[in-house]
Scaffold this motif. Structure first.
Motif, PDB file in Angstrom:
ATOM      1  N   TRP A  47    -122.534 -24.820  -7.385  1.00  0.00           N
ATOM      2  CA  TRP A  47    -122.805 -24.191  -6.079  1.00  0.00           C
ATOM      3  C   TRP A  47    -123.692 -22.992  -6.309  1.00  0.00           C
ATOM      4  CZ3 TRP A  47    -121.004 -19.090  -5.266  1.00  0.00           C
ATOM      5  CH2 TRP A  47    -121.199 -18.572  -3.972  1.00  0.00           C
ATOM      6  N   PHE A  48    -124.605 -22.727  -5.367  1.00  0.00           N
ATOM      7  CA  PHE A  48    -125.273 -21.427  -5.351  1.00  0.00           C
ATOM      8  C   PHE A  48    -125.626 -21.044  -3.926  1.00  0.00           C
ATOM      9  CE2 PHE A  48    -130.146 -22.252  -6.309  1.00  0.00           C
ATOM     10  CZ  PHE A  48    -130.271 -23.026  -5.182  1.00  0.00           C
ATOM     11  N   ASP A  49    -125.943 -19.756  -3.740  1.00  0.00           N
ATOM     12  CA  ASP A  49    -126.358 -19.261  -2.440  1.00  0.00           C
ATOM     13  C   ASP A  49    -127.212 -18.016  -2.662  1.00  0.00           C
ATOM     14  OD1 ASP A  49    -126.682 -19.095   0.273  1.00  0.00           O
ATOM     15  OD2 ASP A  49    -124.608 -18.602   0.734  1.00  0.00           O
ATOM     16  N   TYR A  50    -128.061 -17.727  -1.696  1.00  0.00           N
ATOM     17  CA  TYR A  50    -129.009 -16.629  -1.838  1.00  0.00           C
ATOM     18  C   TYR A  50    -128.353 -15.293  -1.501  1.00  0.00           C
ATOM     19  CZ  TYR A  50    -133.446 -14.141  -1.617  1.00  0.00           C
ATOM     20  OH  TYR A  50    -134.476 -13.262  -1.841  1.00  0.00           O
ATOM     21  N   VAL A  51    -128.640 -14.266  -2.324  1.00  0.00           N
ATOM     22  CA  VAL A  51    -128.058 -12.946  -2.102  1.00  0.00           C
ATOM     23  C   VAL A  51    -129.120 -11.850  -2.014  1.00  0.00           C
ATOM     24  CG1 VAL A  51    -125.772 -13.463  -3.028  1.00  0.00           C
ATOM     25  CG2 VAL A  51    -127.597 -12.736  -4.598  1.00  0.00           C
ATOM     26  N   GLY A  52    -130.398 -12.219  -1.895  1.00  0.00           N
ATOM     27  CA  GLY A  52    -131.469 -11.237  -1.755  1.00  0.00           C
ATOM     28  C   GLY A  52    -132.118 -10.894  -3.079  1.00  0.00           C
TER      29      GLY A  52
ATOM     30  N   ALA B  55    -123.802 -17.962  -8.082  1.00  0.00           N
ATOM     31  CA  ALA B  55    -123.578 -19.379  -8.385  1.00  0.00           C
ATOM     32  C   ALA B  55    -122.275 -19.566  -9.146  1.00  0.00           C
ATOM     33  CB  ALA B  55    -124.739 -19.932  -9.215  1.00  0.00           C
ATOM     34  N   ARG B  56    -121.781 -20.808  -9.088  1.00  0.00           N
ATOM     35  CA  ARG B  56    -120.671 -21.230  -9.940  1.00  0.00           C
ATOM     36  C   ARG B  56    -121.184 -22.277 -10.919  1.00  0.00           C
ATOM     37  NH1 ARG B  56    -117.581 -20.215  -5.061  1.00  0.00           N
ATOM     38  NH2 ARG B  56    -115.917 -18.734  -5.551  1.00  0.00           N
ATOM     39  N   ILE B  57    -120.800 -22.101 -12.178  1.00  0.00           N
ATOM     40  CA  ILE B  57    -121.217 -22.995 -13.257  1.00  0.00           C
ATOM     41  C   ILE B  57    -120.007 -23.743 -13.780  1.00  0.00           C
ATOM     42  CG2 ILE B  57    -122.218 -23.133 -15.575  1.00  0.00           C
ATOM     43  CD1 ILE B  57    -124.307 -22.212 -13.683  1.00  0.00           C
TER      44      ILE B  57
END
Length: 223
Positions: free
Chosen positions: A116-121, A127-129
């Motif tokens: 999973w990942f998502d944008y944080v600026g 992310a989760r690895i």
């Protein structure tokens, strides 16, 4: 409009046809119509995203798009991909994968795969690895294997930094993250308990907060 997808079995089973390529359908918007303008593919990594996560493709401040691919059996890929877990880019104003950019996540994490990942600026993603892919089909969605680590990814410099003070954990589904004043909030579940963690993005560090009386929190929102 860019829509990542993977090919499914004709009977609708949760198998992964053509697991060794990334696919994105590109549509005109808002006049979508019935057919995409084009379908773009990339053989450097696997299908984009994983089941239950809505951020397989993210948009950065400058308008560039980044995708993550997992390909792990634990994440439901059957058969699993032979290609490395990685990140692709579609540059702003284009409708093709950027041939000059590929972030091989497995090479950077000694075999780890993005779950999973998502944008944080600031051209960074949280992310989760998955530390390994040894748990069997769909095991990443269960509560028996706690092998996910939290990281901050610098998309420009192609670096991955472990988030300090956050234990290995399990996590099934996530909503897009809330970012406020350089902090974001995640639900962390271990074999013995579950807590909210406040993540300092710039310093890649976590602080344990409220204990979760229950299994998990899917997302945080400011109303």
């Amino acid at each position: 409009m860019f829509i990542p997808f993977h090919k499914m079995d004709a009977k609708g089973w949760f198998t992964t046809q053509s697991p060794d390529s990334a696919f994105v359908a590109v549509y005109d918007y808002p006049n979508v119509g019935t057919n995409p303008i084009k379908i773009i593919t990339d053989p450097r990594t696997s299908n984009i995203g994983v089941n239950g996560m809505t951020t397989g493709l993210i948009k950065t401040d400058n308008g560039d798009l980044y995708s993550f691919s997992c390909g792990a059996e634990m994440a439901g890929f059957a058969p699993k991909s032979t290609k490395p877990s990685g990140i692709l880019r579609i540059k702003n104003g284009t409708t093709e994968f950027d041939a000059s950019y590929f972030f091989d996540v497995e090479a950077a994490t000694n075999g780890g795969k993005l779950f999973w990942f998502d944008y944080v600026g600031g051209n960074k993603a949280i992310a989760r690895i998955l530390m390994d892919d040894n748990g069997g089909l769909w095991e990443a969605y269960e509560r028996n294997t706690f092998n996910q680590k939290l990281v901050i990814i610098d998309l420009d410099n192609q670096t991955i930094t472990d988030v300090a003070n956050v234990p290995l954990h399990a996590k099934r589904y996530s909503s897009p993250v809330l970012v406020k004043d350089g902090k974001t909030y995640v639900s962390i579940e271990t074999a013995v308990d579950a807590y909210v963690y406040e993540i300092d993005i710039d310093n890649a560090s976590g602080e344990k907060g409220a204990k979760i009386i229950g299994k998990t929190i899917k997302g945080f929102y400011q109303l």
